[in-house]
Structures are given as structure tokens and as C-alpha cells.
Design an enzyme around this catalytic site. Structure first.
Site, PDB file in Angstrom:
ATOM      1  N   GLU A 163     -20.296  25.736 -30.472  1.00 54.17           N
ATOM      2  CA  GLU A 163     -21.061  26.819 -30.231  1.00 54.17           C
ATOM      3  C   GLU A 163     -21.925  27.341 -31.495  1.00 54.17           C
ATOM      4  OE1 GLU A 163     -18.223  30.017 -28.621  1.00 54.17           O
ATOM      5  OE2 GLU A 163     -19.219  29.600 -26.959  1.00 54.17           O
ATOM      6  N   ALA A 307      -9.370  34.520 -26.856  1.00 53.45           N
ATOM      7  CA  ALA A 307      -9.507  35.918 -26.713  1.00 53.45           C
ATOM      8  C   ALA A 307      -9.133  36.541 -25.415  1.00 53.45           C
ATOM      9  CB  ALA A 307     -11.118  36.159 -26.955  1.00 53.45           C
ATOM     10  N   GLN A 308      -9.474  35.733 -24.337  1.00 53.24           N
ATOM     11  CA  GLN A 308      -8.931  36.074 -22.984  1.00 53.24           C
ATOM     12  C   GLN A 308      -7.632  36.312 -22.804  1.00 53.24           C
ATOM     13  OE1 GLN A 308      -9.144  33.647 -19.321  1.00 53.24           O
ATOM     14  NE2 GLN A 308      -9.507  31.863 -20.763  1.00 53.24           N
ATOM     15  N   LYS A 367     -21.552  33.717 -19.723  1.00 56.84           N
ATOM     16  CA  LYS A 367     -21.126  34.160 -20.955  1.00 56.84           C
ATOM     17  C   LYS A 367     -21.674  35.584 -21.345  1.00 56.84           C
ATOM     18  CE  LYS A 367     -19.485  32.559 -25.243  1.00 56.84           C
ATOM     19  NZ  LYS A 367     -18.563  31.924 -25.910  1.00 56.84           N
TER      20      LYS A 367
HETATM   21  P1  NAD Z   1      -9.912  23.862 -32.547  1.00 56.23           P
HETATM   22  O1  NAD Z   1      -8.543  23.301 -33.057  1.00 56.23           O
HETATM   23  O2  NAD Z   1     -10.008  23.930 -30.834  1.00 56.23           O
HETATM   24  O3  NAD Z   1     -10.917  22.491 -32.843  1.00 56.23           O
HETATM   25  C1  NAD Z   1     -11.069  21.869 -34.091  1.00 56.23           C
HETATM   26  C2  NAD Z   1     -11.771  20.650 -33.593  1.00 56.23           C
HETATM   27  O4  NAD Z   1     -11.912  20.177 -35.253  1.00 56.23           O
HETATM   28  C3  NAD Z   1     -10.888  19.590 -33.075  1.00 56.23           C
HETATM   29  O5  NAD Z   1     -11.461  19.081 -32.221  1.00 56.23           O
HETATM   30  C4  NAD Z   1     -10.352  18.514 -34.118  1.00 56.23           C
HETATM   31  O6  NAD Z   1     -10.025  17.272 -33.766  1.00 56.23           O
HETATM   32  C5  NAD Z   1     -11.250  18.858 -35.162  1.00 56.23           C
HETATM   33  N1  NAD Z   1     -10.756  18.139 -36.601  1.00 56.23           N
HETATM   34  C6  NAD Z   1      -9.662  18.615 -37.090  1.00 56.23           C
HETATM   35  N2  NAD Z   1      -9.373  18.143 -38.176  1.00 56.23           N
HETATM   36  C7  NAD Z   1     -10.635  17.321 -38.650  1.00 56.23           C
HETATM   37  C8  NAD Z   1     -10.882  16.352 -39.490  1.00 56.23           C
HETATM   38  N3  NAD Z   1     -10.265  16.097 -40.549  1.00 56.23           N
HETATM   39  N4  NAD Z   1     -12.066  15.857 -39.342  1.00 56.23           N
HETATM   40  C9  NAD Z   1     -13.030  16.017 -38.515  1.00 56.23           C
HETATM   41  N5  NAD Z   1     -12.610  16.768 -37.374  1.00 56.23           N
HETATM   42  C10 NAD Z   1     -11.316  17.469 -37.383  1.00 56.23           C
HETATM   43  O7  NAD Z   1     -10.523  24.974 -33.593  1.00 56.23           O
HETATM   44  P2  NAD Z   1     -11.710  25.919 -32.706  1.00 56.23           P
HETATM   45  O8  NAD Z   1     -12.816  25.439 -32.304  1.00 56.23           O
HETATM   46  O9  NAD Z   1     -11.660  26.718 -34.065  1.00 56.23           O
HETATM   47  O10 NAD Z   1     -10.767  26.752 -31.876  1.00 56.23           O
HETATM   48  C11 NAD Z   1      -9.672  27.539 -32.132  1.00 56.23           C
HETATM   49  C12 NAD Z   1      -9.015  28.397 -30.981  1.00 56.23           C
HETATM   50  O11 NAD Z   1     -10.220  29.468 -30.541  1.00 56.23           O
HETATM   51  C13 NAD Z   1      -8.956  27.425 -29.639  1.00 56.23           C
HETATM   52  O12 NAD Z   1      -7.851  27.750 -28.800  1.00 56.23           O
HETATM   53  C14 NAD Z   1     -10.449  27.690 -28.692  1.00 56.23           C
HETATM   54  O13 NAD Z   1      -9.836  27.542 -27.380  1.00 56.23           O
HETATM   55  C15 NAD Z   1     -10.721  29.112 -29.113  1.00 56.23           C
HETATM   56  N6  NAD Z   1     -12.205  29.489 -29.104  1.00 56.23           N
HETATM   57  C16 NAD Z   1     -12.418  29.599 -27.797  1.00 56.23           C
HETATM   58  C17 NAD Z   1     -13.795  29.862 -27.759  1.00 56.23           C
HETATM   59  C18 NAD Z   1     -14.705  30.094 -26.222  1.00 56.23           C
HETATM   60  O14 NAD Z   1     -13.818  30.380 -25.368  1.00 56.23           O
HETATM   61  N7  NAD Z   1     -15.784  30.202 -26.140  1.00 56.23           N
HETATM   62  C19 NAD Z   1     -14.693  29.909 -28.987  1.00 56.23           C
HETATM   63  C20 NAD Z   1     -14.279  29.653 -30.216  1.00 56.23           C
HETATM   64  C21 NAD Z   1     -12.833  29.441 -30.139  1.00 56.23           C
END
Ligand code: NAD
Length: 394
Positions: A163, A307-308, A367
Site C-alpha cells: 500500500e 484493524a477489522q 476501500k
Molecule cells: P507483514 O508481516 O504482513 O508483512 C511483512 C512482509 O515483509 C512479509 O511479506 C515478509 O516476508 C517480509 N519480510 C520480512 N523480513 C524480511 C526481510 N528480511 N527481507 C525482505 N522482506 C522481509 O507486515 P505488514 O504488512 O506490516 O502487516 C502487519 C499486519 O497488519 C498484518 O496482519 C496485515 O494483515 C495488517 N495490515 C492490513 C492492512 C489492510 O487490511 N489493508 C494494511 C496494512 C497492514
């Protein structure tokens, strides 16, 4: 009168406070800022869309009764034996009942230099920091045309990384024009350790998101693991490194460390274990929700920190702490997955709503609709009307 505290005004805490306010159950809400932040929209703030107030809701607009009290402070410790809360200001608060919804922090996985040399997208301040930092690099390029200034690395291609990358990519053309920079000199690399971006959505939608990002100009690098970060340099597994003046880490989250420090039973993400009533398994006077809670679904799988679910938990946290105070039966929490939507820039996105795949403009509109629904849920028509002109401005 029972001394009840709600700690944190994120999605779970804010909703719990709104519900307690509605039923006139006296409580004190402690939060670091005087506002609730729409964290799921922070990538927009980082990408230069709208004004910062688009992403906040004043706590005083959410809880308005005389029985509700707001304290702006940071909780720094929970002494469960003495039932005392410690805060940054030095003030201590004795409690009888607690709702803990203290959210999350960035997970750095012990990667050397990562914390010191990267930006994160955790709150409004860090979102503004990202936006200002990128703009400063573009402004400085004229006098110091170092290509590193125009290279942005987003580490992690989960929902946050995608995003954010989508939003930044939409901002870069106008930013380039503003500083007289040829857009083709600007580079954004989104680096992901796993073999795919967005593992939580279906394969076809993942490739759709990848296509949208690449069309907007992203360099997507999967199977590429960040192993170290030094000043202005990201080091990858295998020995390659990428020099960039903007390095943003979106590689994962873990629960607020206060929970581990307070001696709760925690999972590997530092979330405190609760029973079906969102009541701490370690202390029946404490209810825990949102990204602070280790909640399992019917199949024993831990719920993701979204968040949901946090919002859904807010209702149950309020109902149950009030029931516990008045010795009434507690209500079980059941998570309802409404779907996941990832925006890829202001207009388009991918995801699923109630299991139905959506992409492109439809996902972007869905969204926007979920944003309005949320504002209505926490603040009714008054808040929705107050915020709608800002949203319509996009
Ligand atoms: P995440 O843990 O979901 O994703 C992090 C990503 O970083 C993973 O794909 C992982 O493989 C990668 N990663 C980790 N270590 C790495 C490395 N050393 N090198 C390269 N890549 C690496 O984290 P997030 O995206 O911050 O999300 C956190 C939570 O918040 C999740 O549960 C997500 O569903 C939620 N969230 C939801 C929304 C939405 O609904 N639109 C938006 C943002 C976050």
C-alpha cells in the site's frame, strides 16, 4: 465506583471506549496522543495525499459523557501485583479493571542496523517523516545530483509495504515535476524475502497487484532477503547491496513490549493470551484486545493483527469489562472476516470482500466505503459528516 482504565486508543481501544461511553460505564482512557489515528490509511499521509487531520479523530469527539475521562500520557509499566499503572509523566494510577489495547511496534527480527537506518510507518508522525524525508531528498538533488537521493527502498511486500509503495508511486511524478527532475531517474524498489508479495490474498489477485505496481514503475524483488542495513545502504542475502537515501521498513509487527514486561503469557509476536471472552488467562481483571491479544480462531490458529478484528474486539471488550464489574455473564468473541483490501495508489487496489475477489477501481471504491463505514461505527453520522468533506477532497 470501579476504577476502570482503557489503555490505548487504537482500533480496539477506541471502540471499547466509545461503547463504554455509550452505556455510561465510568472509565479513564489513557492514550499517547489526544487523537485516534486511522492507521490503516497512513500510507496515504506518507504518500503526500491530503492533510494530516484526514487521518485522525479527536478523542474528545468520540467519548463525551461526564463519566468518561481522557488522560494524554504514555503507559510505561503495568504492575499487576499492586494493580498500578506507571506512565511517562511519572503519574501512577491504581486500577481495579483494565482493558489493554496497546497496539504494536515494528518487528526488526534482529537484523543489524535496520532499526537505526530505516524509516517506519507506525503513526502519523512517522508517516509525515517519510513524506518530508523523500521531499528533502528531491529538493537536495539539484545541488547534489547523487542518484541515491532518488532511490527509495521499501523493505517487505506485505499489505503495509504494497500500500505504501503504491501510494508513493502515484506521488512521484508530481514530486519530480515540482523539483524539475526527470521521473525516469527516480527508482522505487520493493524488496520481499518470500517468493510472492501479499501472501494473504489469492494468487491471481497477487499477480494483479504486482502488475499494478510494476505499471506504476516499481521494481518488485521477491525471494530477496534484507540481512543488514548500514547508512544509506541495504544489504541483501547473497552479497548484493542497494544504495538508497530513503529506506523504509515494513517487514513485520509485534505486540507492544509492555505485555511481555508485565509478565503475561505471550506468543512469539509478544501478544498476551486471552480466553474466549478476551479476558487475560493470567488475570481475570484484565481484558485484552487488538494487536495486543493472542486470540485463536475455531481451528486454534492465531488471528492476524488487523484493524477489522481489533474493531470487532472493541465491542466485546467494553461489554465484558462492564459485565465483569457488575457480575453479569460474559460474552464470547467471534471473529468475522469481512475480507481484505489492499490499495495500490489512490484509485485502484485488490482484495476480497466476503470472499468475492475485487480488483482495480472496484477495490479502490470498496476501500473508500469501508473507511466511511468505520467512521460511522465509531462516531455515527456526526463524525462521518465531519470527515466526509476531507475524504471527498481526494
Ligand atoms: P507483514 O508481516 O504482513 O508483512 C511483512 C512482509 O515483509 C512479509 O511479506 C515478509 O516476508 C517480509 N519480510 C520480512 N523480513 C524480511 C526481510 N528480511 N527481507 C525482505 N522482506 C522481509 O507486515 P505488514 O504488512 O506490516 O502487516 C502487519 C499486519 O497488519 C498484518 O496482519 C496485515 O494483515 C495488517 N495490515 C492490513 C492492512 C489492510 O487490511 N489493508 C494494511 C496494512 C497492514
Amino acid at each position: 465506583m470501579a476504577k476502570t482504565f482503557v489503555l490505548g486508543a487504537g482500533y480496539a481501544g477506541a471502540m471499547a471506549a466509545v461503547q463504554l461511553d455509550k452505556i455510561a460505564e465510568p472509565f479513564t482512557l489513557i492514550n499517547k496522543t489526544p487523537y485516534h489515528t486511522l492507521v490503516t490509511l497512513l500510507h496515504e499521509a506518507a504518500g503526500g495525499r491530503g492533510t494530516p487531520t484526514n487521518y485522525t479523530v479527536n478523542l474528545s469527539d468520540l467519548v463525551r459523557r461526564e463519566t468518561s475521562n481522557i488522560v494524554i500520557d504514555e503507559v510505561t509499566g503495568i504492575d499487576r501485583e499492586k494493580r498500578v499503572l506507571k506512565t511517562r509523566s511519572g503519574q501512577e494510577h491504581e486500577y481495579e479493571w483494565l482493558v489493554i489495547a496497546l497496539g504494536w511496534v515494528s518487528e526488526y527480527f534482529g537484523i543489524p542496523g535496520l532499526k537505526e537506518h530505516s524509516l517506519v510507518l507506525n503513526d502519523l508522525d512517522t508517516a509525515i517523516q517519510i513524506r518530508e524525508h523523500i521531499e528533502q531528498q528531491f529538493a537536495a538533488y539539484k545541488d547534489d545530483p547523487n542518484p541515491e537521493r532518488l532511490r527509495i527502498v521499501v523493505g517487505g511486500a506485505g499489505l503495509t509495504g504494497v500500500e505504501l509503495a503504491g501510494e508513493l508511486l502515484d506521488w512521484l511524478p508530481s514530486l519530480s515535476a515540482k523539483y524539475g527532475i526527470d521521473r525516469s531517474l527516480v527508482e522505487l524498489q520493493n524488496i520481499e524475502a518470500m517468493s510472492t508479495i501479499l501472501p494473504m490474498i489469492s494468487e491471481s489477485l497477487r499477480s494483479e497487484a504486482a502488475r499494478m505496481l510494476t505499471e506504476k514503475g516499481a521494481i518488485l524483488r521477491t525471494n530477496t532477503k534484507i540481512v543488514e542495513v548500514t547508512e544509506n545502504e541495504v544489504h541483501l542475502e547473497g552479497g548484493e547491496s542497494v544504495k538508497a537515501r530513503t529506506i523504509i521498513w515494513t517487514g513485520g509487527v509485534r505486540a507492544n513490549p509492555l505485555l511481555t514486561e508485565a509478565g503475561f503469557t505471550v506468543d512469539r509476536r509478544g501478544r498476551a493470551k486471552v480466553n474466549e471472552y478476551l479476558q487475560s488467562v493470567d488475570d481475570p481483571r484484565i481484558f485484552i484486545g487488538g494487536d495486543s491479544a493472542w486470540v485463536e480462531d475455531e481451528n486454534g490458529r492465531p488471528l492476524p493483527p488487523t484493524a477489522q478484528y481489533a474493531t470487532q474486539m472493541g465491542y466485546v471488550l467494553a461489554a465484558n469489562v462492564s459485565s465483569a464489574i457488575h457480575r453479569q455473564p460474559l460474552r464470547a468473541f467471534h471473529a468475522h472476516n469481512m475480507g481484505t483490501l489492499a490499495s495500490v495508489g489512490p484509485e485502484v487496489g485488490v482484495g476480497n470482500m466476503f470472499g468475492i475477489p475485487v480488483k482495480g477501481l472496484a477495490a479502490g471504491l470498496a476501500k473508500e466505503a469501508s473507511k466511511l463505514k468505520y467512521l460511522y461505527q465509531i462516531g455515527g453520522l456526526r463524525l462521518t459528516a465531519q470527515k466526509t468533506p476531507e475524504i471527498a477532497h481526494f
